[in-house]
Design an enzyme around this catalytic site. Structure first.
Site, PDB file in Angstrom:
ATOM      1  CG  HIS A 188       9.252   7.881   1.998  1.00 20.90           C
ATOM      2  ND1 HIS A 188       9.286   9.233   2.215  1.00 20.90           N
ATOM      3  CD2 HIS A 188       8.622   7.709   0.806  1.00 20.90           C
ATOM      4  CE1 HIS A 188       8.688   9.864   1.208  1.00 20.90           C
ATOM      5  NE2 HIS A 188       8.278   8.956   0.346  1.00 20.90           N
ATOM      6  CE1 TYR A 212       5.055   2.868   1.261  1.00 20.09           C
ATOM      7  CE2 TYR A 212       6.868   4.438   1.422  1.00 20.09           C
ATOM      8  CZ  TYR A 212       6.133   3.536   0.686  1.00 20.09           C
ATOM      9  OH  TYR A 212       6.475   3.291  -0.614  1.00 20.09           O
ATOM     10  CB  VAL A 234      -0.992   0.005   1.181  1.00 19.47           C
ATOM     11  CG1 VAL A 234      -2.012  -1.110   1.014  1.00 19.47           C
ATOM     12  CG2 VAL A 234      -0.282  -0.106   2.516  1.00 19.47           C
TER      13      VAL A 234
HETATM   14  N1  LIG Z   1       5.992   4.973  -7.054  1.00 17.78           N
HETATM   15  C1  LIG Z   1       7.000   5.428  -6.304  1.00 17.78           C
HETATM   16  O1  LIG Z   1       7.460   6.569  -6.476  1.00 17.78           O
HETATM   17  C2  LIG Z   1       7.600   4.541  -5.242  1.00 17.78           C
HETATM   18  C3  LIG Z   1       8.640   5.070  -4.488  1.00 17.78           C
HETATM   19  C4  LIG Z   1       9.221   4.269  -3.504  1.00 17.78           C
HETATM   20  C5  LIG Z   1       8.778   2.967  -3.321  1.00 17.78           C
HETATM   21  N2  LIG Z   1       7.746   2.490  -4.067  1.00 17.78           N
HETATM   22  C6  LIG Z   1       7.301   1.113  -3.789  1.00 17.78           C
HETATM   23  O2  LIG Z   1       7.211   0.401  -5.001  1.00 17.78           O
HETATM   24  C7  LIG Z   1       6.133  -0.530  -4.944  1.00 17.78           C
HETATM   25  C8  LIG Z   1       5.229  -0.330  -6.157  1.00 17.78           C
HETATM   26  O3  LIG Z   1       4.799   1.025  -6.160  1.00 17.78           O
HETATM   27  P1  LIG Z   1       3.826   1.605  -7.292  1.00 17.78           P
HETATM   28  O4  LIG Z   1       4.139   3.039  -7.447  1.00 17.78           O
HETATM   29  O5  LIG Z   1       3.819   0.728  -8.490  1.00 17.78           O
HETATM   30  O6  LIG Z   1       2.461   1.514  -6.515  1.00 17.78           O
HETATM   31  P2  LIG Z   1       1.024   1.111  -7.072  1.00 17.78           P
HETATM   32  O7  LIG Z   1       0.053   1.468  -6.002  1.00 17.78           O
HETATM   33  O8  LIG Z   1       0.807   1.662  -8.436  1.00 17.78           O
HETATM   34  O9  LIG Z   1       1.156  -0.473  -7.181  1.00 17.78           O
HETATM   35  C9  LIG Z   1       1.083  -1.308  -6.080  1.00 17.78           C
HETATM   36  C10 LIG Z   1       0.356  -2.555  -6.498  1.00 17.78           C
HETATM   37  O10 LIG Z   1       0.235  -3.410  -5.364  1.00 17.78           O
HETATM   38  C11 LIG Z   1      -1.039  -4.000  -5.422  1.00 17.78           C
HETATM   39  N3  LIG Z   1      -1.480  -4.397  -4.110  1.00 17.78           N
HETATM   40  C12 LIG Z   1      -1.809  -3.586  -3.064  1.00 17.78           C
HETATM   41  N4  LIG Z   1      -2.273  -4.319  -2.047  1.00 17.78           N
HETATM   42  C13 LIG Z   1      -2.216  -5.616  -2.447  1.00 17.78           C
HETATM   43  C14 LIG Z   1      -2.569  -6.833  -1.835  1.00 17.78           C
HETATM   44  N5  LIG Z   1      -3.103  -6.875  -0.606  1.00 17.78           N
HETATM   45  N6  LIG Z   1      -2.391  -7.970  -2.528  1.00 17.78           N
HETATM   46  C15 LIG Z   1      -1.892  -7.945  -3.792  1.00 17.78           C
HETATM   47  N7  LIG Z   1      -1.553  -6.808  -4.433  1.00 17.78           N
HETATM   48  C16 LIG Z   1      -1.713  -5.667  -3.761  1.00 17.78           C
HETATM   49  C17 LIG Z   1      -1.952  -2.932  -5.982  1.00 17.78           C
HETATM   50  O11 LIG Z   1      -3.147  -3.483  -6.544  1.00 17.78           O
HETATM   51  C18 LIG Z   1      -1.062  -2.251  -7.005  1.00 17.78           C
HETATM   52  O12 LIG Z   1      -1.265  -2.773  -8.298  1.00 17.78           O
HETATM   53  C19 LIG Z   1       5.445  -0.312  -3.608  1.00 17.78           C
HETATM   54  O13 LIG Z   1       5.898  -1.296  -2.692  1.00 17.78           O
HETATM   55  C20 LIG Z   1       5.929   1.059  -3.177  1.00 17.78           C
HETATM   56  O14 LIG Z   1       5.955   1.178  -1.766  1.00 17.78           O
HETATM   57  C21 LIG Z   1       7.142   3.249  -5.018  1.00 17.78           C
END
Ligand SMILES: NC(=O)c1ccc[n+]([C@@H]2O[C@H](COP(=O)([O-])OP(=O)(O)OC[C@H]3O[C@@H](n4cnc5c(N)ncnc54)[C@H](O)[C@@H]3O)[C@@H](O)[C@H]2O)c1
Length: 273
Positions: free
Chosen positions: A116, A139, A77
């Site tokens: 973070h 987080y 999340v």
């Molecule tokens: N986007 C950024 O800038 C960024 C920066 C740092 C870290 N991250 C990390 O990268 C990862 C992906 O980020 P993102 O930007 O693609 O986010 P996003 O929200 O677009 O994708 C996350 C995916 O996880 C899935 N998900 C959530 N809960 C779930 C569950 N209970 N079971 C199965 N799937 C579930 C969602 O459906 C979604 O498709 C995350 O772990 C996030 O913390 C992202």
């Protein structure tokens, strides 16, 4: 060594923003991709298979690990969430993925950590992954905990891993801070690709940024891994300026946010119901 021709890679959270960029960037040379998300995907390529499941469903996670050699763990999340979801998905879900991976003899894990995990360092301090984590939010605490879990799985079970402290993943930089913290879709695909291919990364933590002119971090692990980012947020400076963003303020040492974590940690986490 994970073999792109022969080995199956599981990508969790594959329907999300980063998962979509990885599918575009990896599917032409990784022959066997298994995708999973709680949300279904419709547009599967010939070398992609999909498992729709909640990452907190342990039995489903054990099932999807069958014949998998490497896991890219993105599911989590992000942004707006309840504390309950943070515990269930980012903590329990990560634990279940690691345990299921261990039981299935998975050899490599690439984990989407976050900047973070070190967000409380002042933006003026050049942070490297060798410094202790300073999470800026719960987080971020769970991301640092995920990195520690991977350390444990390496020391105890020899599962090699790369934790990516991803900055701001977007098609383009969006604000002043992301001139320093942006990572482009092509660069994140390259970073995951080299994290999977490296013969022995041990238990590595790397920053996930593009080669931004304004980087506020240093990372010797980029060369260890063979990560050579191609994109620079500075190329979007005029576009941001046209939107009214004061892109020149950092040249005067005036940052919108004084810490690496930016505005994110100022958003309060919601209480458990
Ligand atoms: N986007 C950024 O800038 C960024 C920066 C740092 C870290 N991250 C990390 O990268 C990862 C992906 O980020 P993102 O930007 O693609 O986010 P996003 O929200 O677009 O994708 C996350 C995916 O996880 C899935 N998900 C959530 N809960 C779930 C569950 N209970 N079971 C199965 N799937 C579930 C969602 O459906 C979604 O498709 C995350 O772990 C996030 O913390 C992202």
């Amino acid at each position: 060594m994970i073999n792109p021709e022969a080995d199956r890679v599981l990508i969790t959270g594959a329907a999300g923003a980063i998962g979509t960029a990885l599918r575009v960037g990896l599917r032409s040379h990784w022959r066997h991709l298994r995708l999973t998300d709680v949300r279904p995907l419709q547009d599967l390529a010939g070398n992609e298979e999909m498992v729709v499941a909640d990452i907190a469903d342990r039995a489903a996670v054990e099932g999807m690990m069958r014949d998998v050699r490497a896991v890219v763990h993105l599911a989590g999340v992000v942004g707006t969430y309840t504390l309950e979801d943070l515990f269930r998905v980012n903590a329990r879900g990560l634990f279940d993925v690691l345990e299921a991976a261990r039981l299935a003899a998975v050899e490599r894990i690439v984990f989407a950590s976050s900047n973070h995990a070190f967000g409380c360092y002042p933006i003026t301090e050049k942070v490297s992954p060798d410094l202790p984590p300073r999470p800026d939010s719960l987080y971020g605490v769970f991301k640092a905990w995920g990195e520690t879990m991977l350390r444990h799985y390496y020391d105890r079970y020899a599962i090699r891993s790369v934790s990516l402290r991803i900055g701001t993943f977007r098609p383009q930089p969006i604000d002043q801070r992301s001139l320093a913290t942006w990572i482009s879709p092509a660069d994140i695909a390259h970073l995951v690709d080299v994290s999977l291919r490296h013969p022995d990364p041990g238990c590595l933590v790397v920053n996930g940024y593009s080669r931004n002119t304004r980087l506020k971090t240093i990372d010797p692990n980029w060369s260890t891994l063979g990560y050579r980012p191609n994109d620079d947020a500075e190329d979007f400076r005029d576009m941001l300026r046209a939107k009214g963003i004061d892109v020149d303020a950092p040249d005067r040492d005036e940052w919108e946010w004084p810490e690496h974590g930016g505005a994110f940690p100022r958003t309060p986490e919601r209480p458990v119901r």
